[in-house]
Write an enzyme that holds these catalytic residues in place. Structure first.
Site, PDB file in Angstrom:
ATOM      1  N   LYS A 171       6.917  -1.720  -5.294  1.00  0.00           N
ATOM      2  CA  LYS A 171       7.762  -0.812  -4.533  1.00  0.00           C
ATOM      3  C   LYS A 171       8.972  -0.431  -5.367  1.00  0.00           C
ATOM      4  CE  LYS A 171       5.608  -0.367  -0.672  1.00  0.00           C
ATOM      5  NZ  LYS A 171       5.285   0.934  -0.089  1.00  0.00           N
ATOM      6  N   ASP A 200       5.010   2.725  -6.307  1.00  0.00           N
ATOM      7  CA  ASP A 200       5.109   3.473  -5.051  1.00  0.00           C
ATOM      8  C   ASP A 200       6.588   3.633  -4.725  1.00  0.00           C
ATOM      9  OD1 ASP A 200       4.896   4.535  -2.530  1.00  0.00           O
ATOM     10  OD2 ASP A 200       3.875   2.815  -1.634  1.00  0.00           O
ATOM     11  N   GLU A 226       2.412   6.481  -6.709  1.00  0.00           N
ATOM     12  CA  GLU A 226       2.181   6.849  -5.303  1.00  0.00           C
ATOM     13  C   GLU A 226       3.404   7.477  -4.655  1.00  0.00           C
ATOM     14  OE1 GLU A 226       0.061   3.814  -3.168  1.00  0.00           O
ATOM     15  OE2 GLU A 226       1.230   4.113  -1.345  1.00  0.00           O
ATOM     16  N   ASP A 275      -4.808   6.983   5.710  1.00  0.00           N
ATOM     17  CA  ASP A 275      -4.767   5.704   6.423  1.00  0.00           C
ATOM     18  C   ASP A 275      -5.624   5.878   7.677  1.00  0.00           C
ATOM     19  OD1 ASP A 275      -2.427   3.157   6.866  1.00  0.00           O
ATOM     20  OD2 ASP A 275      -3.886   3.689   8.419  1.00  0.00           O
ATOM     21  N   HIS A 302      -5.234   4.013   2.414  1.00  0.00           N
ATOM     22  CA  HIS A 302      -4.003   3.252   2.583  1.00  0.00           C
ATOM     23  C   HIS A 302      -4.197   2.388   3.814  1.00  0.00           C
ATOM     24  CE1 HIS A 302      -0.054   2.866   4.675  1.00  0.00           C
ATOM     25  NE2 HIS A 302       0.429   2.738   3.456  1.00  0.00           N
ATOM     26  N   GLU A 335      -6.035  -1.901  -0.204  1.00  0.00           N
ATOM     27  CA  GLU A 335      -4.623  -2.287  -0.142  1.00  0.00           C
ATOM     28  C   GLU A 335      -4.503  -3.588   0.655  1.00  0.00           C
ATOM     29  OE1 GLU A 335      -1.846   0.616   1.373  1.00  0.00           O
ATOM     30  OE2 GLU A 335      -0.188  -0.598   0.602  1.00  0.00           O
TER      31      GLU A 335
END
Ligand code: CA
Length: 382
Positions: A171, A200, A226, A275, A302, A335
């Site tokens: 992250k 990401d 991402e 997702d 995702h 993920e």
């Protein structure tokens, strides 16, 4: 078979230690679960993805007030017909976000019912399994103080490695200088260990900074970058693809065949990330996979929800063709959220488990899970 009841369960629990991603502090984990019952006694489970900052009550209200009246008494096996009915009935106030997450939850539950009715896993109904297991990547590296946590995050990388992960998503989006310090520290920690990284930023930056970060990380051999810019900036996505060397990924905040159709047609991404609990469910993943396949764009779902969303995601992944066929073609990866979530795994009797670096695709009927109602009772809010 007819749908006889639809029950929504909103689950919440505060986190002992809140954590941050670039968009804010996550102080609780939550879930919007849906239970669709039929007159034959078959029940299906679904989940609307609740982002870290998203109140789970929004999707719950959409299910209760907008979708339930459309579905009671209908044949649950008409998954495609009911998807379009739900989408068209909510178009003028839906199309994106929590309303589509609500449709997603119902759609997942309908596919679960269809699987149980046929005595087959959902991936078999989707046309069969291209794979029986999937390699997970560790999603983590959230902040607990904010900036200046590079040493702690380097240690976290070692913990993921010890747990068996060889792919990890970091992250970023906490300021370019801090981001680069974090990447240097993690890079040193994993050197020679056979680990590859994704990054990401959760669309933390505008185009100039997003490019600066990508260029500064050009030698990290990243699997993907991402959400470099906000989902509305499709041109910005395309610019990232043109000017940066690593694959560009995005789509957790995009929805349905309509949204992904534009996103992919514009050349926004190398890897689309619907997702299943947010893009419109299993039916929508199927639409999106076909669009992506035609454009030569990879699909890597995702998932950040509970065990129900994870199970649905595994069923979708099983049935995804590779974007570019070859003898040793790259396969979709799963993920695996390693951040704190008090009830995620406990919701089902057999949660997914990492073994020898892989996760097996469940082969039981429907989503292949059995929900533990006592956990729902424990975390349900009024
Ligand atoms: Ca993300």
């Amino acid at each position: 078979m007819k749908i006889s009841a639809i029950k929504v369960h909103v689950l919440k629990t505060p986190l002992e230690e809140p954590f941050a991603f670039s968009q804010g502090w996550v102080r609780q984990r939550s879930a919007t679960l849906v239970e669709v019952t039929t007159d034959t006694g078959i029940t299906g489970w679904g989940e609307a993805f609740a982002q870290g900052l998203e109140p789970p009550e929004i999707a719950a209200a959409a299910i209760e007030h907008a979708l339930k009246p459309l579905l009671l008494g209908e044949d649950p096996l008409q998954t495609e017909v009911l998807w379009h009915r739900m989408y068209h009935a909510t178009r003028d106030f839906g199309r994106k976000g929590s309303v589509i997450a609500a449709i997603s939850a119902i759609d997942i539950a309908l596919w679960d019912i269809a699987g149980h009715a046929r005595g087959a896993p959902v991936h078999e109904l989707l046309g069969g399994a291209f794979r029986s297991q999937v390699t997970p990547y560790a999603t983590g590296f959230y902040r607990i103080r904010g900036k200046g946590e590079a040493p702690r995050l380097a240690e976290e990388a070692l913990r993921h490695h010890e747990a068996g992960f060889r792919l990890m998503k970091v992250k970023l989006g906490f300021g370019i200088d801090d981001d680069l310090e974090v990447m240097r520290a993690i890079g040193r920690a994993i050197e020679g260990k056979g680990v590859r990284l994704m990054i990401d930023t959760n669309h933390a930056y505008g185009r100039a900074e997003a490019l600066r970060l990508g260029r500064a990380l050009a030698d990290h051999d990243l699997v993907w970058y991402e959400e470099p810019v906000v989902p509305e900036d499709i041109e910005g996505y395309r610019e990232m693809r043109e000017k940066l060397s690593m694959p560009i990924a995005g789509g957790e905040n995009e929805h349905t065949l309509y949204g992904f159709g534009r996103f992919i047609a514009a050349g926004a991404v190398d890897i689309a990330q619907p997702d299943v609990g947010s893009c419109g469910g299993i039916s929508a993943c199927r639409h999106i996979a076909a669009i992506a396949q035609a454009a030569g764009v990879g699909v890597n779902p995702h998932v950040w929800g509970s065990a129900i969303a994870q199970a649905a995601s595994l069923q979708v992944i099983a049935a995804l063709p590779v974007a570019h066929h070859s003898l040793f073609a790259g396969q979709p990866v799963l993920e695996y959220d390693r951040s704190s979530h008090p009830f995620r795994q406990h919701l089902v009797t057999t949660p997914m488990r990492l073994a020898d670096g892989h996760i097996a695709i469940p082969t039981g009927a429907g989503l292949g899970i059995t929900v533990d109602r006592s956990v729902i009772d424990r975390f349900r809010v009024a």
